[in-house]
Scaffold this motif. Structure first.
Motif, PDB file in Angstrom:
ATOM      1  N   GLY A 129       0.668  -1.119   0.008  1.00  0.00           N
ATOM      2  CA  GLY A 129       0.136   0.188   0.088  1.00  0.00           C
ATOM      3  C   GLY A 129       0.862   1.254   0.054  1.00  0.00           C
ATOM      4  O   GLY A 129       0.508   2.190  -0.811  1.00  0.00           O
ATOM      5  N   ALA A 188       0.941   3.989  -2.972  1.00  0.00           N
ATOM      6  CA  ALA A 188       0.524   5.346  -2.247  1.00  0.00           C
ATOM      7  C   ALA A 188       1.619   6.468  -2.866  1.00  0.00           C
ATOM      8  O   ALA A 188       1.284   7.487  -3.283  1.00  0.00           O
ATOM      9  N   ARG A 189       2.797   6.180  -2.829  1.00  0.00           N
ATOM     10  CA  ARG A 189       3.959   7.059  -3.083  1.00  0.00           C
ATOM     11  C   ARG A 189       4.401   6.797  -4.627  1.00  0.00           C
ATOM     12  O   ARG A 189       4.911   7.856  -4.928  1.00  0.00           O
ATOM     13  N   GLY A 222      -3.354   2.313  -3.334  1.00  0.00           N
ATOM     14  CA  GLY A 222      -2.445   2.074  -2.107  1.00  0.00           C
ATOM     15  C   GLY A 222      -2.994   2.821  -0.763  1.00  0.00           C
ATOM     16  O   GLY A 222      -2.668   2.023   0.115  1.00  0.00           O
ATOM     17  N   ARG A 223      -3.614   3.996  -0.947  1.00  0.00           N
ATOM     18  CA  ARG A 223      -4.114   4.596   0.460  1.00  0.00           C
ATOM     19  C   ARG A 223      -5.365   3.904   0.897  1.00  0.00           C
ATOM     20  O   ARG A 223      -5.262   3.602   1.820  1.00  0.00           O
ATOM     21  N   ARG A 281      -2.564   5.315  -6.928  1.00  0.00           N
ATOM     22  CA  ARG A 281      -2.175   5.945  -5.646  1.00  0.00           C
ATOM     23  C   ARG A 281      -3.336   5.538  -4.661  1.00  0.00           C
ATOM     24  O   ARG A 281      -3.267   5.554  -3.386  1.00  0.00           O
ATOM     25  N   ALA A 282      -4.510   6.026  -5.135  1.00  0.00           N
ATOM     26  CA  ALA A 282      -5.609   5.597  -4.395  1.00  0.00           C
ATOM     27  C   ALA A 282      -5.924   4.288  -3.910  1.00  0.00           C
ATOM     28  O   ALA A 282      -6.341   4.116  -2.590  1.00  0.00           O
TER      29      ALA A 282
END
Length: 327
Positions: free
Chosen positions: A205, A209-210, A221-222, A218-219
């Motif tokens: 994640g 995200a990074r 991952g968050r 990225r969403a």
């Protein structure tokens, strides 16, 4: 000559079909036996990630691998021969051992509920008679943590193998051995594969995200970072409920086999009455009432065992370990 060869080929084909049917039967029985052990399996998956807490990310998978290898040794080198020997030499002892394992599941589940409701009291009870451990180097701490995880796995594996053995009475000795081995290996792969995914989900994640190139990545991952604590919490709750339900059902069945069938009959009567009251959902309602009744019974038995185990059994075990370690 050709007729004889064709006859031989026919015989080989027939034997192959029989063998294939036997393999299918063994695999099917192994799958059913594995499902019987659901409570201990889910608890194993819920407990194990805690053993990698506090270590660096590069040590998480090696620790899980060491615990998984210890689990395989527990199941195949110790518990499988012991289970087969009991099945062959003393099949009468399987039900008492299963009942003891059910009591253990009830205790573990009730202890988790008690710990959630009264965390400080549960901590004091769990560590009664235990001396604080001194901090050591990371390698020694890892070895100690892995050894503790393998010991816990041994107890859960013993319960899994006993439940599986009790579900395989109609198989022959060789088929029983193969089915138990399949259960042991299958459950180990399932549990520790899931554990590996769980402990590395946060890293995945964070990486997404990074570093994901798209907004969707990225969403995602968050979302993983936010969801994983909830997933772990849900897994723990499901594991606890499954332990209490399965343990309660095992103990009830054990009591019935010892001539104390009244509690099991009461639950069966309630399930039957519920099914008659709601005929449209008869089977489902009866199953839910049975699960609820087994769970309530398991929780009550486990609650009665908490002070006994915490004040008497655990301190005695720790004293024996210290004495054994000094000799």
């Amino acid at each position: 000559m050709s007729v004889g060869l064709l006859g031989l080929l026919d015989d080989v084909t027939a034997l192959a079909k029989v063998a294939a049917a036997s393999i299918d039967d063994v695999a099917g029985q192994a799958a059913k036996a594995g499902l019987k052990a659901a409570g201990a399996v889910i608890d194993d998956a819920a407990v194990t990630p805690n053993y990698v807490t506090g270590f660096t990310a590069d040590r998480e998978l090696p620790i899980v691998a060491r615990i998984a290898w210890g689990s395989v040794r527990n199941k195949l080198l110790i518990l499988l021969p012991a289970a087969l020997a009991l099945s062959l030499l003393a099949p009468w002892i399987i039900t008492p051992l299963l009942a003891l394992g059910g009591l253990y599941l009830c205790f573990e589940g009730a202890e988790k509920v008690y710990g959630a409701l009264f965390p400080h009291a549960a901590h004091d009870l769990e560590h009664a008679g235990e001396t604080p451990a001194e901090a050591g180097d990371p390698a020694a701490l890892e070895a100690e943590r892995v050894a503790g995880a393998i010991q816990t796995d041994f107890i859960l594996s013993a319960e899994i193998m006993t439940i599986a053995l009790a579900a395989l009475p109609q198989l022959g000795f060789v088929e029983q051995a193969v089915a138990l081995a399949l259960v042991g290996l299958g459950i180990t792969l399932l549990v520790y594969g899931a554990v590996a995914l769980i402990v590395k989900a946060d890293d995945l994640g964070l990486l997404l995200a990074r570093g994901a190139r798209s907004g969707i990545g990225r969403a995602a991952g968050r979302f993983i970072l936010v969801a994983m604590p909830w997933v772990m919490q849900a897994l723990s709750i499901i594991g606890t409920a499954a332990m209490i339900w399965v343990g309660g059902g095992i103990v009830l069945h054990g009591l019935a086999s010892f001539g104390l069938a009244a509690p099991e009959h009461w639950i069966e009567d309630m399930a039957h009455a519920s099914a008659l009251a709601l005929p449209a959902l008869g089977g489902l309602v009866a199953e839910l009432v049975t699960i609820l009744g087994d769970g309530i019974f398991g929780l009550a038995i486990g609650a009665l065992l908490i002070p006994v185990v915490g004040r008497l059994v655990l301190p005695a075990v720790r004293r024996l370990r210290k004495r054994f370690g000094r000799t």
